[in-house]
Scaffold this active site. Structure first.
Site, mmCIF file in Angstrom:
data_model
loop_
_atom_site.group_PDB
_atom_site.id
_atom_site.type_symbol
_atom_site.label_atom_id
_atom_site.label_comp_id
_atom_site.label_asym_id
_atom_site.label_seq_id
_atom_site.Cartn_x
_atom_site.Cartn_y
_atom_site.Cartn_z
ATOM 1 N N TYR A 1 62.492 51.438 88.723
ATOM 2 C CA TYR A 1 62.128 50.019 88.727
ATOM 3 C C TYR A 1 60.712 49.808 89.255
ATOM 4 C CZ TYR A 1 67.014 48.937 87.712
ATOM 5 O OH TYR A 1 68.240 48.851 87.128
ATOM 6 N N GLN B 1 64.553 61.258 78.584
ATOM 7 C CA GLN B 1 64.023 61.007 77.242
ATOM 8 C C GLN B 1 63.487 59.584 77.125
ATOM 9 O OE1 GLN B 1 66.276 62.846 73.862
ATOM 10 N NE2 GLN B 1 67.856 63.249 75.415
#
Length: 292
Positions: free
Chosen positions: A259, A222
């Site tokens: 990342y 989400q």
């Protein structure tokens, strides 16, 4: 008789991170906890039925008195408590700094659940989680409350549901530390040789360090992790960071991909030094910071 409160235990995911040492003195607050969550409202109004179960023999008298000030039936702080420029709203969630001790403790509890997510069948796992939560709570509170040294912030992702109590609102957390590189370093903890008679105390550039990123399993996919990271990176930039670093375990592919999507790159020299620990050091450099 001990009182308890019932909660459907959420499942969590945590990314590997390395804690930077902090030697500041602090007043120890110690406690052990057992808790579950329940979504059923109590008979009194609309407040959730929540209480704490502190096992006897695990906490001393004075420490119990200190921890009794925590009120986990408290609703999350209103938006007025968090300025608009110090939070990031996305969908039905908000990324912001933790402002209450109850939120520090909830973040610590979430990390404990995450750390032992794959060891649910272990005979002593509940004891491990209680001890981990206690230590993590002390660490978070010490670092965030300290007025000396490096600035540390506990960042939360919370549901925008004002009627929910704190424990049920927190779905993600991470730590952001603001530090400076030491003389001769190009990345944190670099093995550098300083001249024997060097008397120049040159202060290195300011950087942010991210650690302890975890998200509730039920709240994944989400955008919670990426939005918490975005908020942390913008906070680091606002506080003068020229770079942002994070350690990731080499086997943690999902975290590495996350990342990298945010613009982080592997620091090859650092990662070769960390090969024995099976860890990568990733860096978000100034040019990438400016794009966010």
């Amino acid at each position: 008789m001990l009182s308890t409160f019932t909660v459907n235990r959420p499942e969590f995911l945590i990314s590997y991170s390395c804690r930077l040492k902090n030697n500041h003195k602090f007043h120890k607050v110690s406690a052990s906890w057992t808790m579950t969550m329940d979504s059923k409202p109590s008979q009194k109004g609309n407040k959730e039925n929540t209480s704490l179960n502190t096992p006897k023999g695990l906490v001393s008298g004075p420490e119990t008195a200190k921890m009794s000030n925590l009120q986990f039936d408290r609703l999350q702080p209103p938006k007025e408590a968090c300025r608009e420029d110090s939070r990031l709203d996305f969908g039905k969630f908000t990324a912001r700094e933790a402002v209450l001790d109850e939120e520090y403790w909830t973040a610590a509890w979430l990390r404990a659940e995450s750390h032992w997510e794959d060891k649910a069948g272990d005979r002593y796992v509940e004891n491990y989680k209680r001890k981990f939560t206690e230590q993590e709570f002390n660490s978070i509170k010490r670092n965030c409350k300290s007025q000396i040294g490096h600035k540390s912030t506990c960042i939360l992702a919370v549901k925008n549901e004002p009627r929910n109590v704190i424990l049920k609102n927190v779905v993600g957390t991470l730590d952001l530390s603001m530090r400076r590189l030491l003389h001769g370093e190009t990345f944190p903890a670099e093995r550098v040789k300083i001249p024997l008679f060097c008397s120049i105390k040159k202060e290195g550039s300011r950087y942010g360090y991210i650690s302890n990123l975890c998200v509730a399993k039920s709240a994944r996919r989400q955008g919670i992790a990426s939005n918490m990271l975005s908020f942390a990176i913008k906070s680091a930039k606002y506080n003068g960071a020229e770079q942002v670093f994070v350690h990731v375990h080499r086997n943690n592919k999902p975290a590495q991909l996350l990342y990298q999507k945010m613009g982080f790159e592997v620091v090859e020299i650092a990662s070769s030094q960390l090969s024995a620990e099976q860890t990568y050091l990733l860096c978000l450099r100034a040019q990438s910071l400016d794009k966010l």
